[in-house]
Scaffold this active site. Structure first.
Site, PDB file in Angstrom:
ATOM      1  N   SER A 177       0.831  -1.193   0.000  1.00  0.00           N
ATOM      2  CA  SER A 177       0.000   0.000   0.000  1.00  0.00           C
ATOM      3  C   SER A 177       0.875   1.256   0.000  1.00  0.00           C
ATOM      4  O   SER A 177       1.709   1.417  -0.899  1.00  0.00           O
ATOM      5  CB  SER A 177      -0.966  -0.049   1.195  1.00  0.00           C
ATOM      6  OG  SER A 177      -2.021   0.870   1.031  1.00  0.00           O
ATOM      7  N   HIS A 187      -7.872  -5.102  -1.408  1.00  0.00           N
ATOM      8  CA  HIS A 187      -6.709  -4.287  -1.046  1.00  0.00           C
ATOM      9  C   HIS A 187      -5.816  -5.054  -0.079  1.00  0.00           C
ATOM     10  O   HIS A 187      -6.237  -5.374   1.040  1.00  0.00           O
ATOM     11  CB  HIS A 187      -7.159  -2.970  -0.405  1.00  0.00           C
ATOM     12  CG  HIS A 187      -6.013  -2.043  -0.101  1.00  0.00           C
ATOM     13  ND1 HIS A 187      -5.339  -1.363  -1.092  1.00  0.00           N
ATOM     14  CD2 HIS A 187      -5.412  -1.713   1.064  1.00  0.00           C
ATOM     15  CE1 HIS A 187      -4.372  -0.647  -0.542  1.00  0.00           C
ATOM     16  NE2 HIS A 187      -4.385  -0.850   0.765  1.00  0.00           N
ATOM     17  N   ASP A 228      -9.716  -3.562  -6.329  1.00  0.00           N
ATOM     18  CA  ASP A 228      -9.335  -2.918  -5.064  1.00  0.00           C
ATOM     19  C   ASP A 228     -10.281  -1.752  -4.784  1.00  0.00           C
ATOM     20  O   ASP A 228     -10.372  -0.813  -5.575  1.00  0.00           O
ATOM     21  CB  ASP A 228      -7.893  -2.407  -5.187  1.00  0.00           C
ATOM     22  CG  ASP A 228      -7.312  -1.873  -3.884  1.00  0.00           C
ATOM     23  OD1 ASP A 228      -8.059  -1.247  -3.096  1.00  0.00           O
ATOM     24  OD2 ASP A 228      -6.108  -2.049  -3.662  1.00  0.00           O
TER      25      ASP A 228
END
Length: 326
Positions: free
Chosen positions: A149, A302, A273
């Protein structure tokens, strides 16, 4: 297909974690447990005069494989060394004979009390300093790196900037917000209302946690923020010297650094996502840089990728590292 090149099947969802949302929240709901030794604490003083010290946790494999580089893992927003995805990857790599360092970015997790400043999506200088301070015995075979991320965005930016103090033999990003502006706006969509509320609360909690204090004006800015955009616009950007969120996002988005990456890099992102629009990845001309290896399955959520037999992205990056650096 890259799946064939690293001898792995395409991603398939594991029941009952069907769809992007259950894939995304699975670790929060199920709270997986991992068997990891206590590890060795490493300290990395920053050279910017702040007095800040970053911390990392080093685990060595029970059965090391000669020639395998140190794997450095970089967490995402509001994460740290104890994050479930960090531990899961560490377990997978250790089992395959790789030593693993789980790095806490500036002010994250156990480094909170040791840092006056905070990490952000583009603070690559910190990571570069950590690499430079690693003991030579750990970097004799170079390093491989994985970022998740926000940490994935920082890693891709670092690789694109170059000037790496140790040889980075391979890298992988997972669910990186390579277009920070579009990712921030995505949180304002109705489908992301609960995610947004949860993440913003964690961002505020992390920034206001006990430790080196903030000036009252920054505390006020954090408390007044009603969205991730506000948080970045009122606090993160001006605190770090940018005019606002627009400039912070433009300067630090990894999309602007992809073409100059020269390290073999696996780029994993699920097109469903809910946090990061798949169009950000579809817009990249991947064929212009042979060092980049995009792996963009339709599903996975995600930092999810919960598949039969384990976490699919861990199997992918372990195979990719083995191919390029093992």
């Amino acid at each position: 297909m890259l799946e064939g090149a690293i001898n792995l099947p395409p991603f398939r969802e594991r029941w009952p974690w069907r769809g992007p949302h259950l894939q995304t929240v699975r670790n929060t709901l199920s709270r997986p447990r991992f068997r990891l030794a206590a590890g060795e604490r490493l300290r990395f003083p920053m050279a910017d005069g702040s007095g800040d010290v970053l911390l990392g946790l080093l685990n060595r494999p029970g059965r090391p494989v000669a020639g395998r580089p140190l794997a450095v893992l970089i967490h995402g927003l509001t994460g740290c060394e104890t994050g479930s995805y960090m531990q899961a990857t560490a377990v997978a790599l250790l089992a395959a004979g790789w030593p693993v360092l789980r790095l806490n970015l500036r002010g994250a997790g156990p480094s909170r009390d040791l840092c006056r400043l905070r990490y952000h999506a583009g603070r690559t200088r910190d990571i570069r300093e950590v690499l430079a301070q690693l003991p030579p015995a750990l970097t004799a075979d170079g390093v491989v790196m994985a970022g998740y991320s926000l940490g994935g965005n920082a890693l891709l930016k670092l690789l694109g900037e170059g000037d790496l103090p140790v040889p980075v033999r391979a890298a992988a990003s997972i669910s990186a917000p390579i277009d920070l502006r579009r990712s921030s706006l995505a949180f304002l969509e109705p489908r992301n209302r609960l995610y947004h509320r949860w993440l913003l609360a964690r961002m505020k909690e992390e920034s206001l946690a006990p430790g080196p204090g903030l000036e009252p004006r920054w505390i006020d800015a954090i408390r007044r923020s009603r969205s991730v955009w506000d948080f970045d616009d009122l606090f993160v950007a001006p605190w770090n010297g940018w005019s606002g969120a627009e400039e912070y996002y433009r300067v630090n988005s990894a999309a602007g650094f992809l073409e100059t990456i020269r390290v073999p890099t696996l780029v994993i992102h699920a097109l469903d996502d809910p946090w990061i629009p798949g169009d950000c990845y579809r817009a990249v001309a991947w064929e212009r840089n042979p060092s980049l290896h995009p792996l963009l399955p339709a599903g996975g959520g995600h930092v999810g990728f919960h598949a039969p037999g384990g976490v699919w992205h861990d199997r992918c990056l372990t195979a990719f590292f083995g191919r390029h650096a093992g």
